[in-house]
Design an enzyme around this catalytic site. Structure first.
Site, mmCIF file in Angstrom:
data_model
loop_
_atom_site.group_PDB
_atom_site.id
_atom_site.type_symbol
_atom_site.label_atom_id
_atom_site.label_comp_id
_atom_site.label_asym_id
_atom_site.label_seq_id
_atom_site.Cartn_x
_atom_site.Cartn_y
_atom_site.Cartn_z
ATOM 1 N N SER A 140 0.826 -1.220 0.000
ATOM 2 C CA SER A 140 0.000 0.000 0.000
ATOM 3 C C SER A 140 0.849 1.255 0.000
ATOM 4 O O SER A 140 0.558 2.211 -0.724
ATOM 5 C CB SER A 140 -0.885 0.080 1.250
ATOM 6 O OG SER A 140 -1.710 -1.005 1.328
ATOM 7 N N ASP A 184 6.159 3.158 6.846
ATOM 8 C CA ASP A 184 6.203 2.480 5.542
ATOM 9 C C ASP A 184 6.398 3.486 4.406
ATOM 10 O O ASP A 184 7.171 3.265 3.475
ATOM 11 C CB ASP A 184 4.908 1.697 5.300
ATOM 12 C CG ASP A 184 4.591 0.759 6.444
ATOM 13 O OD1 ASP A 184 5.504 0.476 7.243
ATOM 14 O OD2 ASP A 184 3.438 0.316 6.542
HETATM 15 C C1 GLA Z 1 2.021 -1.335 9.444
HETATM 16 C C2 GLA Z 1 1.761 0.165 9.490
HETATM 17 C C3 GLA Z 1 3.002 0.898 9.972
HETATM 18 C C4 GLA Z 1 3.509 0.317 11.282
HETATM 19 C C5 GLA Z 1 3.621 -1.203 11.199
HETATM 20 C C6 GLA Z 1 3.952 -1.836 12.520
HETATM 21 O O1 GLA Z 1 2.987 -1.638 8.502
HETATM 22 O O2 GLA Z 1 1.418 0.630 8.207
HETATM 23 O O3 GLA Z 1 2.733 2.270 10.082
HETATM 24 O O4 GLA Z 1 2.690 0.719 12.346
HETATM 25 O O5 GLA Z 1 2.427 -1.792 10.722
HETATM 26 O O6 GLA Z 1 5.227 -1.497 12.919
#
Ligand code: GLA
Length: 394
Positions: A140, A184
């Site tokens: 995403s 991310d």
């Molecule tokens: C997902 C979320 C991130 C983070 C991780 C856990 O990837 O998108 O922002 O919180 O989980 O570390």
């Protein structure tokens, strides 16, 4: 053709089929694997992800000249459940939510840019990607950052990687309905090749940390899929915020051990465990960064083992079969590297950071696990690549 050329060819073909024209520009943004600092970004802490050589690619071209309204058109290919599908919306007035997730990643980015006062010029895009979906490798974020970059460049906005990440995060928060943090998107936008990205999620200051050449980053995909918008992720975030509020703090980053321990009896036991994970996890980021730069596999083994345990026992985002797989691999590796659950959890992937020659040990542990598993796990080794960029086509 290499991996990226194949993806570009697919995006180009999708573009041609959808619009009967040739795209003029290509943009890429990678997925990521997080090495340490899990469920810490939305608590304002430090994280250490790295971009992987799997990407979302946007092929872009000018809008239809005969269209009387300024319009943005998009087609998504190879997006698994997102399926090949088209979207089209006019750029006048407020952007509304679309019918499905991928549409909302595109629409959400354009409305988020609007919030910062940026207008997106009419365009047509086709998006292809090879980041596995639902595996915890941030398909995403790659999608959102690639779209944000394409819009920024096409509209002459010249946005920084940090701004691209913010825009993609707002799109997910507001339009897709996932209360994700910024890790991310920052990993996808700002990573440097052959490095992990040390990120302060409060200030968004970031620094590349070299991955020692003796180390390999292997992702072990459990095959168990989940959707991030599932309530469990948002619930964990709400629990963390509840503990911060209990202590009158802005975020759990500001909580120290002594204060947490002293309050154990007055805190709900579940909330106490959630906070214990976050406070401990933030402290694990620095040693993992050092071990990564120095190639210290014994330190990686120790700290990543603690991190996995904490995610499983305190944060409750693992599953019994994932714990079993992690234990088998850790046992095989001994001091040759570490392994832990990566990403949001509730399925997805493990990440192992090990000496290169530890690959057969990981394979053997996975084979043993697979003999008794409903879903077979698979390993893949990734190269840390650089973050989102326009692709030159000559
Ligand atoms: C997902 C979320 C991130 C983070 C991780 C856990 O990837 O998108 O922002 O919180 O989980 O570390």
């Amino acid at each position: 053709m290499d991996r990226r050329e194949k993806l570009m060819a697919r995006a180009r073909q999708g573009y041609r089929l959808a619009y009967g024209a040739e795209p003029t520009h290509f943009f890429a943004a990678p997925g990521r694997v997080n090495l340490i600092g899990e469920h810490v970004d939305y608590n304002d802490g430090y994280v250490l992800p790295c971009a992987i050589d799997r990407e979302a690619i946007v092929a872009l071209g000018p809008a239809d000249r005969d269209d009387p309204v300024p319009r943005f058109e998009a087609v998504a290919l190879d997006m698994g459940e997102m399926a090949s599908a088209r979207d089209s919306f006019d750029l006048v007035g407020p952007i509304r939510q679309g019918e499905n997730n991928w549409q909302n990643h595109v629409r959400g980015v354009i409305q988020a840019l609007g919030r910062y006062g940026h207008r997106v010029k009419p365009a047509r895009i086709a998006i292809a990607g090879d980041v596995p979906i639902g595996a915890g490798l941030s398909s995403s974020a790659a999608f959102g950052v690639a779209v944000a970059l394409a819009c920024s460049e096409h509209s002459g906005l010249g946005l920084s990687p940090t701004m691209l990440a913010k825009v993609a995060q707002i799109a997910e928060n507001d339009f897709v309905g996932c209360a994700c943090g910024i890790m991310d998107q920052m990993a996808s936008a700002a990573s440097v090749a052959d490095h992990a990205l040390l990120l302060d999620c409060r200030t968004l200051e970031h620094m590349p940390i070299p991955v020692h050449p003796s180390l390999a980053i292997t992702v072990i995909d459990t095959g168990i899929r989940r959707s991030l918008t599932e309530s469990a992720f948002n619930q964990r975030r709400a629990e963390c915020e509840a503990v911060a509020a209990h202590f009158g703090l802005k975020a759990l980053r500001d909580l120290d051990w002594a204060t947490l321990e002293a309050a154990q009896d007055s805190l709900d036991p579940t909330l106490y465990r959630r906070a214990r994970h976050v406070v401990g996890e933030i402290q694990r980021v620095e040693p993992v960064g050092t071990a990564l730069a120095q190639g210290d596999t014994a330190l990686l083994a120790e700290v990543m083992r603690e991190a996995h345990l904490s995610l499983s026992a305190d944060f409750d985002v693992s599953l019994p079969q994932i714990d079993r797989l992690a234990a088998l691999i850790a046992e095989g590796l001994d001091d040759a590297g570490g392994v832990r659950l990566t990403g949001a959890g509730f399925g997805g992937c493990l990440v192992a950071v090990t000496a290169h020659d530890a690959a057969p040990v990981i394979e053997a542990a996975v084979a043993l696990y697979n003999t008794g598993a409903d879903l077979p796990a698979r390993t893949e080794t990734f190269r840390p690549i650089s973050g989102a960029a326009a692709i030159r086509i000559d």
